[in-house]
Design a protein around this motif. Structure first.
Motif, PDB file in Angstrom:
ATOM      1  N   VAL A 122     -29.245 -66.512 -85.080  1.00 25.71           N
ATOM      2  CA  VAL A 122     -30.312 -65.479 -84.248  1.00 25.71           C
ATOM      3  C   VAL A 122     -30.121 -64.894 -82.406  1.00 25.71           C
ATOM      4  O   VAL A 122     -30.716 -65.949 -81.935  1.00 25.71           O
ATOM      5  N   THR A 123     -30.148 -64.293 -82.522  1.00 24.48           N
ATOM      6  CA  THR A 123     -30.016 -63.567 -80.862  1.00 24.48           C
ATOM      7  C   THR A 123     -31.188 -62.803 -80.757  1.00 24.48           C
ATOM      8  O   THR A 123     -30.871 -61.718 -80.831  1.00 24.48           O
ATOM      9  N   CYS A 124     -31.621 -63.823 -79.659  1.00 28.90           N
ATOM     10  CA  CYS A 124     -32.914 -62.551 -79.348  1.00 28.90           C
ATOM     11  C   CYS A 124     -32.385 -62.501 -77.194  1.00 28.90           C
ATOM     12  O   CYS A 124     -31.846 -62.589 -76.777  1.00 28.90           O
ATOM     13  N   THR A 125     -32.138 -60.686 -77.248  1.00 29.28           N
ATOM     14  CA  THR A 125     -32.040 -59.935 -75.310  1.00 29.28           C
ATOM     15  C   THR A 125     -33.247 -59.194 -75.536  1.00 29.28           C
ATOM     16  O   THR A 125     -33.858 -59.006 -76.371  1.00 29.28           O
ATOM     17  N   SER A 126     -33.405 -59.683 -73.974  1.00 28.75           N
ATOM     18  CA  SER A 126     -34.553 -58.344 -73.632  1.00 28.75           C
ATOM     19  C   SER A 126     -33.751 -58.975 -71.212  1.00 28.75           C
ATOM     20  O   SER A 126     -33.878 -59.886 -71.182  1.00 28.75           O
ATOM     21  N   LEU A 129     -37.625 -61.645 -71.060  1.00 28.44           N
ATOM     22  CA  LEU A 129     -38.356 -62.237 -71.489  1.00 28.44           C
ATOM     23  C   LEU A 129     -38.725 -63.628 -70.978  1.00 28.44           C
ATOM     24  O   LEU A 129     -39.755 -64.505 -71.002  1.00 28.44           O
ATOM     25  N   ILE A 142     -42.453 -67.393 -80.063  1.00 29.40           N
ATOM     26  CA  ILE A 142     -42.309 -67.116 -81.119  1.00 29.40           C
ATOM     27  C   ILE A 142     -41.459 -68.586 -82.250  1.00 29.40           C
ATOM     28  O   ILE A 142     -41.314 -68.174 -83.241  1.00 29.40           O
TER      29      ILE A 142
END
Length: 372
Positions: A122-126, A129, A142
Motif C-alpha cells: 500500500v502506498t499513501c502519498t500526499s 500528511l 489511520i
C-alpha cells in the motif's frame, strides 16, 4: 449512506437543523423493512427461474443490493455498531431528501486489519500528511503505525518564489468583536487584492462571513475592473476554477472544498489570502463523536483532533499557490492568532517558506511587496 425521500421524517427530526446526530434507537419506525424484504424474496424467486447468464446475474446482483439496503436501514435505526456514529442530513432543492449516514468513530482498527495488516503493498502519498516533518501522528490515526514512512522534500523553490505576510491587528474571533473583525478583514482583502495584478483566491471558514464580505467588496472589485467569482452562486467549483484560470486577474471567494482541489498555475492565481485558521467547529456528528471518544480515553480533543486537522487543512490551502516550478506569488494570512496564540507557531512552522513579514494597517503600504 442511504437516501430516502420523506417529508414527514424531515419535518420532525430535521426541523431545526439540516444535520442531526442520532443517539438512541427507535427514532423512526422500520416501515421499509417489510417492503424491502418482499422485493428481496421476489428477486430471488425470479432469479432462480432463469438460466445461467447475464440476465440471471443482474437479478441476483439487484437482490444483493436490496438486502444490503435493508440491512443498512436496520443498522441505522437500531444504532447497530457502538463504534459508529449515526446521523441524518436534509438536502435537495426542496430540502425533502433525507440521507441516513453512519461512519466509524476510529478508522484505525479497520484499516489496520483490512488494509495495512494483510500483507498487501500500500502506498499513501500526499503533500500534507507530515506535520513539522513528522508523519507518525497521521500514520497512527489511520492504523499504519508500522508502515515505513518517507518525507520527500518538495521540488519547488519556495524561498525564492513565495512571500508570506501575516496581519497582526485583525481582532481575534469572538462574538463581541464579530462585526469589527469582518470590517477589518474586508479592508485587508480589498487592499491586498488591489496590490496584486494577477488573480487572488480568498479562503474562508464561514459561508456567512464570506457572503458578508462579498456584499461589501463586490462593488469595489467591479469598479476596479476585477472579475469577481464566488462559491455558491451558479457555477461549480470546477467551472469557477476554469474561469479563474482563463480570466487572469479574477478574485475568487471560496470556503471548505476550495481549500483543496483548486489548481490554477501561473499569474491567474498569484495570491492566496487565508481569512481565518481552518478550525472545524465540533458540531458535526463525526467530529463530535471523535471528540467524545478522545475525551473518554483521557486525551485532549483539541490537541489530538482539532489542531492536527486544522494544520493539514491550512497546508492544503497554502498549497493552492505554487503549482509548478515557475509559479510565484503571495500568501497573506489575516488571522492574528498566528502571532497571539501559542499554537500559532505550529501553523507558521507548516509554511514551506520560513520567512514572513508582519503587517498592520498602518505599516502595510510600506511592507506589502508583491512580485513585480
Amino acid at each position: 449512506s442511504i437516501v430516502i425521500i420523506s417529508v414527514t421524517f424531515a419535518a420532525t427530526l430535521l426541523a431545526q437543523r439540516s444535520v442531526v446526530r442520532v443517539r438512541a434507537e427507535g427514532i423512526a419506525e422500520p416501515t421499509l423493512d417489510g417492503p424491502l424484504g418482499a422485493i428481496h424474496r421476489i428477486l430471488g424467486k425470479v432469479g432462480d427461474t432463469l438460466e445461467d447468464g447475464r440476465e440471471r446475474d443482474e437479478f441476483l446482483d439487484h437482490k444483493q443490493r436490496i438486502k444490503s439496503l435493508q440491512s443498512g436501514v436496520t443498522a441505522w435505526l437500531t444504532l447497530g455498531d457502538k463504534n459508529h456514529v449515526y446521523w441524518a442530513e436534509r438536502g435537495g432543492r426542496k430540502q425533502t431528501i433525507v440521507t441516513l449516514r453512519s461512519a466509524p468513530i476510529d478508522v484505525a482498527p479497520a484499516l489496520r486489519k483490512h488494509l495495512f495488516g494483510c500483507g498487501t503493498s500500500v502506498t499513501c502519498t500526499s503533500a500534507t500528511l507530515a506535520m513539522g516533518g513528522q508523519i507518525e501522528p497521521f500514520a497512527a490515526r489511520i492504523g499504519a503505525d508500522t508502515a515505513r514512512a518517507i518525507v520527500v522534500k518538495s521540488p519547488f523553490d519556495f524561498e525564492r518564489n513565495m512571500r508570506v505576510f501575516v496581519a497582526s491587528d485583525v481582532p481575534l474571533p469572538s462574538p463581541q468583536e464579530a462585526k469589527l473583525a469582518l470590517d477589518v478583514l474586508a479592508d485587508y482583502v480589498s487592499f491586498c487584492v488591489a496590490q496584486v495584478r494577477g488573480g487572488t483566491l480568498v479562503l474562508f471558514t464561514s459561508y456567512t462571513d464570506m457572503r458578508a464580505i462579498a456584499t461589501t467588496l463586490e462593488p469595489v472589485f467591479r469598479a476596479a475592473g476585477r472579475p469577481f467569482l464566488i462559491q455558491g452562486a451558479e457555477l461549480s467549483r470546477t467551472e469557477l476554477t476554469n474561469q479563474m484560470r482563463d480570466l487572469g486577474n479574477a478574485v475568487l471567494f471560496g470556503t471548505d472544498s476550495f481549500w483543496t482541489g483548486v489548481d490554477v498555475p501561473g499569474d491567474s492565481l498569484a495570491q492566496v489570502i487565508i481569512t481565518r485558521l481552518p478550525f472545524d467547529p465540533p458540531t458535526h456528528p463525526i467530529t463530535e463523536a471523535k471528540c467524545e471518544h478522545i475525551r473518554d480515553a483521557g486525551g485532549s480533543p483539541f490537541n489530538e483532533l482539532t489542531l492536527p486537522d486544522a494544520l493539514i487543512k491550512f497546508r492544503q490551502g497554502i498549497g493552492r499557490l505554487i503549482r509548478t516550478q515557475t509559479d510565484r506569488g503571495l500568501v497573506t494570512l489575516l488571522d492574528s492568532r498566528l502571532l497571539a496564540k501559542s499554537y500559532g507557531r505550529l501553523f507558521l512552522d507548516c509554511l514551506p517558506q520560513t520567512e514572513f513579514t508582519t503587517l498592520t494597517r498602518e505599516t502595510r503600504s510600506q511592507k506589502f511587496h508583491p512580485f513585480a
